[in-house]
Design a protein around this motif. Structure first.
Motif, PDB file in Angstrom:
ATOM      1  N   ILE A 181      -2.995   8.875  11.661  1.00 28.71           N
ATOM      2  CA  ILE A 181      -2.015   8.953   9.677  1.00 28.71           C
ATOM      3  C   ILE A 181      -1.358   8.279   9.145  1.00 28.71           C
ATOM      4  CG2 ILE A 181      -2.521  11.791   9.910  1.00 28.71           C
ATOM      5  CD1 ILE A 181       0.307  12.047  10.152  1.00 28.71           C
ATOM      6  N   ILE A 182      -1.145   7.327   9.994  1.00 28.02           N
ATOM      7  CA  ILE A 182       0.149   6.129   9.268  1.00 28.02           C
ATOM      8  C   ILE A 182      -0.366   5.096   9.523  1.00 28.02           C
ATOM      9  CG2 ILE A 182       2.418   5.832  10.104  1.00 28.02           C
ATOM     10  CD1 ILE A 182       3.940   8.391  10.066  1.00 28.02           C
ATOM     11  N   ASP A 183      -0.287   4.348   8.812  1.00 27.71           N
ATOM     12  CA  ASP A 183      -0.359   2.739   9.079  1.00 27.71           C
ATOM     13  C   ASP A 183       0.942   1.545   9.320  1.00 27.71           C
ATOM     14  OD1 ASP A 183      -3.082   0.447   8.044  1.00 27.71           O
ATOM     15  OD2 ASP A 183      -1.212   0.421   6.703  1.00 27.71           O
ATOM     16  N   SER A 184       1.571   1.863   8.047  1.00 28.94           N
ATOM     17  CA  SER A 184       3.103   1.903   8.505  1.00 28.94           C
ATOM     18  C   SER A 184       3.718   2.900   8.207  1.00 28.94           C
ATOM     19  CB  SER A 184       3.053   0.408   7.884  1.00 28.94           C
ATOM     20  OG  SER A 184       2.878   0.253   6.742  1.00 28.94           O
ATOM     21  N   ILE A 185       4.970   2.242   8.449  1.00 31.20           N
ATOM     22  CA  ILE A 185       6.987   3.205   8.246  1.00 31.20           C
ATOM     23  C   ILE A 185       7.870   1.349   8.443  1.00 31.20           C
ATOM     24  CG2 ILE A 185       8.130   4.901   9.216  1.00 31.20           C
ATOM     25  CD1 ILE A 185       6.021   5.467  10.699  1.00 31.20           C
ATOM     26  N   ILE A 186       8.054   1.513   6.997  1.00 28.72           N
ATOM     27  CA  ILE A 186       9.402   0.426   6.115  1.00 28.72           C
ATOM     28  C   ILE A 186      10.605   1.518   6.671  1.00 28.72           C
ATOM     29  CG2 ILE A 186       9.618  -1.077   4.942  1.00 28.72           C
ATOM     30  CD1 ILE A 186       6.320   0.443   4.853  1.00 28.72           C
ATOM     31  N   PRO A 187      11.751   0.590   6.759  1.00 33.47           N
ATOM     32  CA  PRO A 187      13.453   1.709   6.329  1.00 33.47           C
ATOM     33  C   PRO A 187      13.427   1.312   5.435  1.00 33.47           C
ATOM     34  CG  PRO A 187      12.804   0.666   9.121  1.00 33.47           C
ATOM     35  CD  PRO A 187      11.753   0.892   8.146  1.00 33.47           C
ATOM     36  N   ASN A 188      13.592   1.981   4.643  1.00 34.31           N
ATOM     37  CA  ASN A 188      15.014   2.263   3.338  1.00 34.31           C
ATOM     38  C   ASN A 188      16.081   1.220   3.569  1.00 34.31           C
ATOM     39  OD1 ASN A 188      12.246   2.679   1.593  1.00 34.31           O
ATOM     40  ND2 ASN A 188      12.797   4.956   2.463  1.00 34.31           N
ATOM     41  N   GLY A 189      16.508   2.155   4.790  1.00 32.06           N
ATOM     42  CA  GLY A 189      17.512   1.557   5.058  1.00 32.06           C
ATOM     43  C   GLY A 189      19.219   2.474   4.863  1.00 32.06           C
ATOM     44  N   ASP A 190      18.841   3.553   4.447  1.00 33.15           N
ATOM     45  CA  ASP A 190      19.565   4.802   4.163  1.00 33.15           C
ATOM     46  C   ASP A 190      19.206   5.741   5.141  1.00 33.15           C
ATOM     47  OD1 ASP A 190      17.483   5.191   2.821  1.00 33.15           O
ATOM     48  OD2 ASP A 190      17.979   6.403   0.923  1.00 33.15           O
ATOM     49  N   GLY A 191      18.724   5.602   5.765  1.00 32.91           N
ATOM     50  CA  GLY A 191      18.275   6.694   6.904  1.00 32.91           C
ATOM     51  C   GLY A 191      16.382   7.765   6.547  1.00 32.91           C
ATOM     52  N   THR A 192      15.744   6.816   5.110  1.00 28.07           N
ATOM     53  CA  THR A 192      15.169   7.461   4.492  1.00 28.07           C
ATOM     54  C   THR A 192      14.126   6.140   4.865  1.00 28.07           C
ATOM     55  OG1 THR A 192      15.352   6.446   2.456  1.00 28.07           O
ATOM     56  CG2 THR A 192      15.879   8.526   2.889  1.00 28.07           C
ATOM     57  N   TYR A 193      12.671   6.687   4.840  1.00 19.89           N
ATOM     58  CA  TYR A 193      11.291   5.956   5.509  1.00 19.89           C
ATOM     59  C   TYR A 193      10.638   5.893   3.828  1.00 19.89           C
ATOM     60  CZ  TYR A 193      14.017   6.038   9.703  1.00 19.89           C
ATOM     61  OH  TYR A 193      14.441   5.923  10.403  1.00 19.89           O
ATOM     62  N   ARG A 194       9.902   4.297   3.846  1.00 19.09           N
ATOM     63  CA  ARG A 194       8.715   4.792   3.531  1.00 19.09           C
ATOM     64  C   ARG A 194       7.522   4.416   4.090  1.00 19.09           C
ATOM     65  NH1 ARG A 194       4.982   1.077   0.544  1.00 19.09           N
ATOM     66  NH2 ARG A 194       6.298  -1.433   0.516  1.00 19.09           N
ATOM     67  N   ILE A 195       6.610   6.020   3.543  1.00 20.80           N
ATOM     68  CA  ILE A 195       5.078   6.162   5.197  1.00 20.80           C
ATOM     69  C   ILE A 195       4.233   6.001   4.118  1.00 20.80           C
ATOM     70  CG2 ILE A 195       4.135   7.801   5.817  1.00 20.80           C
ATOM     71  CD1 ILE A 195       6.832   9.339   6.538  1.00 20.80           C
ATOM     72  N   VAL A 196       3.326   4.936   5.054  1.00 21.95           N
ATOM     73  CA  VAL A 196       2.280   4.436   4.266  1.00 21.95           C
ATOM     74  C   VAL A 196       0.731   5.174   5.244  1.00 21.95           C
ATOM     75  CG1 VAL A 196       0.321   2.363   3.661  1.00 21.95           C
ATOM     76  CG2 VAL A 196       3.352   1.746   3.623  1.00 21.95           C
ATOM     77  N   PHE A 197       0.343   6.009   4.860  1.00 17.70           N
ATOM     78  CA  PHE A 197      -0.935   6.528   5.283  1.00 17.70           C
ATOM     79  C   PHE A 197      -2.096   5.932   5.293  1.00 17.70           C
ATOM     80  CE2 PHE A 197       1.980  10.237   3.840  1.00 17.70           C
ATOM     81  CZ  PHE A 197       2.530  11.047   4.912  1.00 17.70           C
ATOM     82  N   ARG A 198      -2.794   6.289   6.470  1.00 14.04           N
ATOM     83  CA  ARG A 198      -3.722   5.477   7.044  1.00 14.04           C
ATOM     84  C   ARG A 198      -5.165   6.518   6.757  1.00 14.04           C
ATOM     85  NH1 ARG A 198      -4.716   2.535  10.685  1.00 14.04           N
ATOM     86  NH2 ARG A 198      -3.671   2.785  11.983  1.00 14.04           N
ATOM     87  N   SER A 199      -5.706   5.932   5.216  1.00 14.26           N
ATOM     88  CA  SER A 199      -6.836   6.427   4.386  1.00 14.26           C
ATOM     89  C   SER A 199      -7.852   5.832   4.556  1.00 14.26           C
ATOM     90  CB  SER A 199      -6.061   7.268   3.320  1.00 14.26           C
ATOM     91  OG  SER A 199      -5.419   6.414   2.519  1.00 14.26           O
ATOM     92  N   PRO A 200      -9.079   5.887   4.501  1.00  8.03           N
ATOM     93  CA  PRO A 200     -10.576   4.644   4.495  1.00  8.03           C
ATOM     94  C   PRO A 200     -10.656   4.828   3.011  1.00  8.03           C
ATOM     95  CG  PRO A 200     -11.085   6.145   5.659  1.00  8.03           C
ATOM     96  CD  PRO A 200      -9.375   6.878   5.352  1.00  8.03           C
ATOM     97  N   LYS A 201     -11.388   3.483   2.722  1.00 10.33           N
ATOM     98  CA  LYS A 201     -12.152   3.690   1.140  1.00 10.33           C
ATOM     99  C   LYS A 201     -13.224   4.465   1.346  1.00 10.33           C
ATOM    100  CE  LYS A 201      -8.598   1.103  -0.490  1.00 10.33           C
ATOM    101  NZ  LYS A 201      -8.233   1.515  -1.359  1.00 10.33           N
ATOM    102  N   ALA A 202     -13.291   5.368   0.256  1.00 11.44           N
ATOM    103  CA  ALA A 202     -14.823   5.903  -0.248  1.00 11.44           C
ATOM    104  C   ALA A 202     -16.118   5.176  -0.003  1.00 11.44           C
ATOM    105  CB  ALA A 202     -14.619   7.086  -1.324  1.00 11.44           C
TER     106      ALA A 202
END
Length: 202
Positions: A181-202
């Protein structure tokens, strides 16, 4: 002491964590402490940072990241699905005028034919071919960006009782679930993360 990789040492987020500074994939590592070397504390760091070619010196604890995802994944996934549905509706309602990759490919084919028959100079061919190839890449990128996102897989995942099942999963199954379900996870530096979800194009 050199750290050796064992087959039973599973890093749940291998290939998913991205360095916020250089874009490198964070590599799995582990720590042990003198009073109990039997317990390994897994984590992730940027090898470029270790080599001092990247300013990022962060260390991501696997246990802390896992707890963060379990606490936030449902809310983040619901938000992503809602935003993507709005975006899909807008794309269907007001389709943009896109470049036609098929037509550009045909123009490129004709240009090649003209060149083979000797009816165009090398310089003119190179210049025109470069323009068409640039247009073709732009058309492909535009098609990719404007294609609706297929949310069916993520919706099925959200509707499942994955949080309850997670407790009884093996480490390998947990890693497989996150990667599904996840393509990538990027740390924000404050203990939170930006989650890029894995979703194909229709």
């Amino acid at each position: 002491v050199k750290k050796t990789q064992r087959p039973d040492r599973v890093y749940l987020f291998t290939g998913l964590l991205i360095c916020p500074d250089c874009g490198n994939t964070l590599k799995g590592t582990f720590k042990t402490y003198p009073n109990d070397r039997m317990i390994e504390y897994k984590g992730y760091r940027c090898n470029n940072g270790k080599l001092k070619s990247c300013p990022y010196r962060g260390y991501i604890s696997q246990n802390k990241l896992e707890k963060y995802l379990l606490a936030h994944i449902k809310t983040d996934l619901e938000r992503y699905i809602t935003e993507s549905e709005v975006s899909n509706a807008e794309k269907r309602k007001s389709p943009q005028k896109t470049l036609d990759a098929v037509k550009i490919n045909e123009q490129l084919r004709r240009l090649n034919t003209v060149f083979i028959t000797g009816n165009i100079s090398d310089e003119d061919y190179a210049e025109e071919a470069k323009k068409l190839k640039t247009a073709l890449e732009k058309a492909k990128q535009q098609e990719k960006e404007e294609a609706p996102v297929d949310l069916s897989g993520l919706k099925d995942f959200l509707d499942s009782n994955f949080l309850d099942m997670y407790k009884s999963m093996s480490a390998e199954d947990k890693r497989r679930m996150w990667r599904s379900i996840i393509d990538s996870i990027i740390p924000n530096g404050d203990g939170t993360y930006r989650i890029v979800f894995r979703s194909p194009k229709a």
